[in-house]
Design a protein around this motif. Structure first.
Motif, PDB file in Angstrom:
ATOM      1  N   ASP A 194      -4.832 -18.640 -28.799  1.00  0.00           N
ATOM      2  CA  ASP A 194      -3.450 -19.015 -28.862  1.00  0.00           C
ATOM      3  C   ASP A 194      -2.541 -18.605 -29.714  1.00  0.00           C
ATOM      4  O   ASP A 194      -1.352 -18.317 -29.514  1.00  0.00           O
ATOM      5  N   VAL A 195      -3.050 -18.315 -31.116  1.00  0.00           N
ATOM      6  CA  VAL A 195      -2.117 -17.792 -32.047  1.00  0.00           C
ATOM      7  C   VAL A 195      -1.737 -16.036 -31.649  1.00  0.00           C
ATOM      8  O   VAL A 195      -0.645 -15.814 -31.708  1.00  0.00           O
ATOM      9  N   TRP A 196      -2.758 -15.760 -31.081  1.00  0.00           N
ATOM     10  CA  TRP A 196      -2.564 -14.163 -30.613  1.00  0.00           C
ATOM     11  C   TRP A 196      -1.291 -14.162 -29.360  1.00  0.00           C
ATOM     12  O   TRP A 196      -0.352 -13.533 -29.289  1.00  0.00           O
ATOM     13  N   ARG A 197      -1.424 -15.170 -28.453  1.00  0.00           N
ATOM     14  CA  ARG A 197      -0.522 -15.384 -27.271  1.00  0.00           C
ATOM     15  C   ARG A 197       1.093 -15.744 -27.982  1.00  0.00           C
ATOM     16  O   ARG A 197       1.803 -15.321 -27.365  1.00  0.00           O
ATOM     17  N   LEU A 198       0.954 -16.791 -28.907  1.00  0.00           N
ATOM     18  CA  LEU A 198       2.126 -17.083 -29.471  1.00  0.00           C
ATOM     19  C   LEU A 198       2.815 -15.761 -30.231  1.00  0.00           C
ATOM     20  O   LEU A 198       3.873 -15.666 -30.231  1.00  0.00           O
ATOM     21  N   LEU A 199       2.002 -15.258 -31.022  1.00  0.00           N
ATOM     22  CA  LEU A 199       2.608 -13.966 -31.832  1.00  0.00           C
ATOM     23  C   LEU A 199       3.020 -12.873 -30.772  1.00  0.00           C
ATOM     24  O   LEU A 199       4.105 -12.196 -31.261  1.00  0.00           O
ATOM     25  N   ASP A 200       2.689 -12.830 -29.802  1.00  0.00           N
ATOM     26  CA  ASP A 200       2.983 -11.789 -28.595  1.00  0.00           C
ATOM     27  C   ASP A 200       4.352 -12.128 -27.955  1.00  0.00           C
ATOM     28  O   ASP A 200       4.914 -11.237 -27.312  1.00  0.00           O
ATOM     29  N   ALA A 201       4.730 -13.481 -28.242  1.00  0.00           N
ATOM     30  CA  ALA A 201       5.919 -13.897 -27.437  1.00  0.00           C
ATOM     31  C   ALA A 201       5.907 -13.757 -25.984  1.00  0.00           C
ATOM     32  O   ALA A 201       6.814 -13.188 -25.541  1.00  0.00           O
ATOM     33  N   GLY A 202       4.691 -13.790 -25.321  1.00  0.00           N
ATOM     34  CA  GLY A 202       4.722 -13.454 -23.837  1.00  0.00           C
ATOM     35  C   GLY A 202       5.108 -14.818 -23.128  1.00  0.00           C
ATOM     36  O   GLY A 202       5.465 -15.772 -23.447  1.00  0.00           O
ATOM     37  N   ASP A 204       3.282 -17.005 -21.730  1.00  0.00           N
ATOM     38  CA  ASP A 204       2.454 -18.189 -21.913  1.00  0.00           C
ATOM     39  C   ASP A 204       2.682 -18.426 -23.384  1.00  0.00           C
ATOM     40  O   ASP A 204       1.932 -19.553 -23.969  1.00  0.00           O
ATOM     41  N   ALA A 205       3.544 -18.042 -24.237  1.00  0.00           N
ATOM     42  CA  ALA A 205       3.861 -18.372 -25.575  1.00  0.00           C
ATOM     43  C   ALA A 205       4.162 -19.912 -25.751  1.00  0.00           C
ATOM     44  O   ALA A 205       3.641 -20.472 -26.856  1.00  0.00           O
ATOM     45  N   ALA A 206       5.020 -20.320 -24.985  1.00  0.00           N
ATOM     46  CA  ALA A 206       5.397 -21.915 -25.166  1.00  0.00           C
ATOM     47  C   ALA A 206       4.271 -22.828 -24.744  1.00  0.00           C
ATOM     48  O   ALA A 206       4.094 -23.706 -25.808  1.00  0.00           O
ATOM     49  N   ALA A 207       3.437 -22.459 -23.981  1.00  0.00           N
ATOM     50  CA  ALA A 207       2.209 -23.216 -23.520  1.00  0.00           C
ATOM     51  C   ALA A 207       1.361 -23.324 -24.926  1.00  0.00           C
ATOM     52  O   ALA A 207       0.632 -24.317 -25.325  1.00  0.00           O
ATOM     53  N   ALA A 208       0.961 -21.979 -25.254  1.00  0.00           N
ATOM     54  CA  ALA A 208       0.085 -21.680 -26.677  1.00  0.00           C
ATOM     55  C   ALA A 208       0.552 -22.569 -27.826  1.00  0.00           C
ATOM     56  O   ALA A 208      -0.075 -22.995 -28.497  1.00  0.00           O
ATOM     57  N   SER A 209       1.976 -22.532 -27.906  1.00  0.00           N
ATOM     58  CA  SER A 209       2.645 -23.040 -29.329  1.00  0.00           C
ATOM     59  C   SER A 209       2.336 -24.761 -28.955  1.00  0.00           C
ATOM     60  O   SER A 209       1.988 -25.091 -30.029  1.00  0.00           O
ATOM     61  N   GLY A 210       2.451 -25.354 -27.985  1.00  0.00           N
ATOM     62  CA  GLY A 210       2.101 -26.559 -27.873  1.00  0.00           C
ATOM     63  C   GLY A 210       0.569 -26.972 -28.054  1.00  0.00           C
ATOM     64  O   GLY A 210       0.381 -27.951 -28.913  1.00  0.00           O
ATOM     65  N   ARG A 211      -0.226 -26.226 -27.623  1.00  0.00           N
ATOM     66  CA  ARG A 211      -1.643 -26.479 -27.870  1.00  0.00           C
ATOM     67  C   ARG A 211      -2.138 -26.101 -29.019  1.00  0.00           C
ATOM     68  O   ARG A 211      -2.729 -26.830 -29.871  1.00  0.00           O
ATOM     69  N   LEU A 212      -1.253 -25.317 -30.061  1.00  0.00           N
ATOM     70  CA  LEU A 212      -1.749 -24.984 -31.310  1.00  0.00           C
ATOM     71  C   LEU A 212      -1.363 -25.981 -32.081  1.00  0.00           C
ATOM     72  O   LEU A 212      -1.941 -26.495 -33.199  1.00  0.00           O
ATOM     73  N   PHE A 213      -0.067 -26.726 -31.851  1.00  0.00           N
ATOM     74  CA  PHE A 213       0.285 -27.793 -32.832  1.00  0.00           C
ATOM     75  C   PHE A 213      -0.596 -28.878 -32.638  1.00  0.00           C
ATOM     76  O   PHE A 213      -0.793 -29.569 -33.556  1.00  0.00           O
ATOM     77  N   ALA A 214      -0.944 -29.004 -31.311  1.00  0.00           N
ATOM     78  CA  ALA A 214      -1.842 -30.217 -31.089  1.00  0.00           C
ATOM     79  C   ALA A 214      -3.261 -30.202 -31.888  1.00  0.00           C
ATOM     80  O   ALA A 214      -3.596 -30.827 -32.519  1.00  0.00           O
ATOM     81  N   ALA A 215      -3.624 -28.892 -31.984  1.00  0.00           N
ATOM     82  CA  ALA A 215      -4.672 -28.345 -32.422  1.00  0.00           C
ATOM     83  C   ALA A 215      -4.907 -28.573 -33.960  1.00  0.00           C
ATOM     84  O   ALA A 215      -5.709 -29.146 -34.467  1.00  0.00           O
ATOM     85  N   VAL A 216      -3.730 -28.175 -34.531  1.00  0.00           N
ATOM     86  CA  VAL A 216      -3.556 -28.339 -36.062  1.00  0.00           C
ATOM     87  C   VAL A 216      -3.385 -29.753 -36.533  1.00  0.00           C
ATOM     88  O   VAL A 216      -3.618 -30.231 -37.564  1.00  0.00           O
ATOM     89  N   THR A 217      -2.626 -30.530 -35.662  1.00  0.00           N
ATOM     90  CA  THR A 217      -2.450 -32.053 -36.063  1.00  0.00           C
ATOM     91  C   THR A 217      -3.930 -32.696 -35.980  1.00  0.00           C
ATOM     92  O   THR A 217      -4.217 -33.591 -36.699  1.00  0.00           O
TER      93      THR A 217
END
Length: 462
Positions: A194-202, A204-217
Motif C-alpha cells: 500500500d505504501v508503494w501504491r500511495l507513493l506512485d499516486a496511481g 488506487d492511491a486513495a484506497a491505499a491511503s485509507g488502508r494505510l492510515f487504518a493499519a498504522v492506527t
C-alpha cells in the motif's frame, strides 16, 4: 539593472501571470527551468503548481533565511493558507491529500518541538552505531539487500538486466520502514504494497491511503499495550501523553522520510557511481559516504519542500509576498544559485556540506544519519555482489518521475554480471562465504509473499 528589479510589487498572487513549473522541460532538466526563472524574476518567482499559483523561492540566501526562521513569520500551519481558508483550493487538487495529514511537518513552535523531541528519542537507538538496535538494523539492511540481489540473479547465467529503481532502490528502504514500524511480517507485507501504491499516486492511491492510515492506527494501539523495539514504542515512551491518533499521523511520515527519500537517494547515488569513473575506481566506504553527500548536493532527493505561509506581508527579492500566500522553497534551485554555485564543483569527488538537502532550522531532517547509512550499505552491497554494473541507457536519457517535490528516477535500467557469488550460511548478521553462483545456490529464499511475488513479476516471472 532595471528599476523593476528593485521595486516592490504588491500585486496579489491570484491576479498575476504565472507560468507552469512542471512540464517536459522540468522533468528532463529542472536546472534550465530554474535558470530561466532566475533571469526573469530574481530569487523568487510566481509559478503555477498543478493549477494553483504559488511563490517559488530559488535563491540560496532566501531559502536558507526562510528555513532558519525562528520568529515564526514563516509558518507551516495550513490554517495560515489564505486560499484554503477561503475555499479556493479545489478539493481534487493532486497535492492536497499529502498536505492534510496534520502531523509535525505542518506544525510550528511548541507543538512542533513536542513531537520532534519524541522523534529524536525514537530515532536515537537506530542512529547511534554503539547501540544494539542500530547494529541489528545494519545487519538487517544487508540481508534485505542480499535478498533483493538474489531475486535479480535468479535464473541468470551470470549476466542479466534489471531496473534498480523498482527492484532494489525502492523496495529496500520500504523493508527497513516495515522493520522500524514493528509490523508483524504478514500485515507488514500488505502495508508495504500500500505504501508503494500511495507513493506512485496511481488510481488506487486513495484506497491505499485509507488502508494505510487504518493499519498504522491499529499498530499504534497495539504498541501502546505491547511495546516493542521499534519507532512507535519509543515515541510513546518518550511522550506518554501522545494520543493514538497523533502517533498514527506521525507514523505516516516514515514511508516518505525513510522509504521514498532514501530510495531516491540510493538510486541517484547508484547512477552517480555508474557515470563517474573517478568514483567507480575507488569504492571504499568513505568514498561512498562522500558520494552520498555529493548526490544530496547536486541532485537532492527532495528538490522542493512543502509550503510555508508568511503570517505578515514580507518582501522577498523584488516582490512583496502577502500574508497567507503559499510559498514553496526549492532546495535544488538554491543549490544552483550562482551565489552558492562556487561551492558545488561538479568535477570534484569531495563536496561541501553547506547544502540544504537535509533542510535547516526547526524542520531540519532528524533522520539524516539513518538515511545516509542505509544508502551507503545498499550501494556498497550492490557493487560487492554485481560486477561490471553499467547503465542500459545513456545517463541523459534516464526517465525521471514527475513530481512537484521529489527528484527521483522512474526507472534505473542496468546490465550486470555477477561477481564471485556469496552464499549466506545463517540468519540476519551471518557472515557470507564465497560459493557457487547465487542463481544455483541453496541460499535462504525470501518468503513468497505478495511483495516478493511482485518483485519476481518485474522479472517477467509469475
Amino acid at each position: 539593472m532595471p528599476d523593476a528589479w528593485t521595486a516592490s510589487i504588491p500585486e496579489p498572487l491570484s491576479s498575476m501571470s504565472v507560468e507552469p513549473l512542471l512540464g517536459r522541460d522540468y522533468d528532463s532538466d529542472p536546472t534550465l527551468v530554474h535558470e530561466r526563472l532566475r533571469r526573469k524574476y530574481g530569487p523568487v518567482a510566481p509559478v503555477d503548481l498543478l493549477g494553483m499559483p504559488v511563490w517559488l523561492v530559488i535563491g540560496y540566501g532566501e531559502v536558507l533565511q526562510i528555513l532558519q526562521d525562528k520568529s515564526e513569520i514563516w509558518s507551516k500551519n495550513l490554517d495560515n493558507w489564505r486560499a484554503r481558508a477561503e475555499g479556493r483550493v479545489p478539493p481534487d487538487w493532486p497535492v492536497l491529500p499529502a498536505f492534510e495529514v496534520n502531523n509535525s511537518v505542518f506544525r510550528d513552535g511548541q507543538a512542533l518541538r513536542r513531537l520532534r523531541d519524541a522523534w529524536t528519542a525514537a530515532l536515537a537507538p537506530f542512529q547511534d552505531p554503539a547501540r544494539p538496535q542500530a547494529q541489528m538494523l545494519e545487519n538487517a539492511v544487508r540481508k534485505y539487500a542480499d535478498d533483493l540481489i538474489d531475486v535479480l540473479a535468479e535464473g541468470t547465467s551470470g549476466t542479466g538486466w534489471a531496473d534498480l529503481s523498482a527492484q532494489y532502490g525502492r523496495p529496500l528502504p520500504l523493508m527497513v520502514t516495515n522493520r522500524l514500524l514493528g509490523f508483524e511480517s504478514a500485515r507488514g507485507d500488505d502495508v508495504l504494497m500500500d505504501v508503494w501504491r500511495l507513493l506512485d499516486a496511481g488510481p488506487d492511491a486513495a484506497a491505499a491511503s485509507g488502508r494505510l492510515f487504518a493499519a498504522v492506527t491499529e499498530l499504534a494501539a497495539a504498541k501502546a499495550s505491547r511495546p516493542g523495539d521499534d519507532i512507535p514504542s519509543y515515541m510513546l515512551a518518550a511522550l506518554p501523553d501522545l494520543t493514538l491518533e497523533e502517533l498514527a499521523r506521525e507514523l505516516l511520515m516514515l514511508p516518505g522520510l525513510v522509504a521514498d527519500f532514501t530510495g531516491t537517494l540510493i538510486c541517484n547515488t547508484l547512477a552517480e557511481v555508474m557515470t563517474n569513473p573517478d568514483i567507480r575506481a575507488s569504492l571504499s566506504q568513505g568514498i561512498i559516504e562522500e558520494t552520498v553527500n555529493r548526490v544530496a548536493l547536486l541532485n537532492p532527493p527532495m528538490a522542493n519542500l512543502t509550503f510555508r505561509f508568511p503570517t505578515v506581508d514580507v518582501k522577498v527579492g523584488r516582490f512583496v509576498i502577502a500574508a497567507g500566500d503559499p510559498v514553496m522553497v526549492s532546495v535544488a534551485a538554491a543549490h544552483g544559485d550562482p551565489l552558492f554555485g562556487g561551492t558545488a564543483d561538479p568535477g570534484a569527488i569531495r563536496s561541501t556540506r553547506a547544502h540544504l538537502a537535509w533542510g535547516a532550522g526547526p524542520h531540519r531532517c532528524l533522520g539524516q544519519r539513518l538515511a545516509t547509512r542505509i544508502t551507503t550499505i545498499a550501494v556498497s552491497r550492490l557493487f560487492e555482489r554485481l560486477a561490471h554494473l553499467r547503465l542500459a541507457l545513456p545517463a541523459d536519457q534516464l526517465p525521471w518521475r514527475p513530481s512537484p517535490f521529489m527528484r527521483s528516477l522512474r526507472s534505473l535500467p542496468v546490465r550486470f554480471e555477477l561477481a564471485q557469488a556469496r552464499v549466506r550460511t545463517g540468519g540476519p548478521g551471518a557472515v557470507d562465504e564465497p560459493g557457487t553462483p547465487v542463481s544455483q545456490a541453496a541460499a535462504e529464499e525470501p518468503p513468497r509473499s505478495a511483495l516478493w511475488r511482485f518483485l519476481r513479476a518485474l522479472r517477467g516471472e509469475r
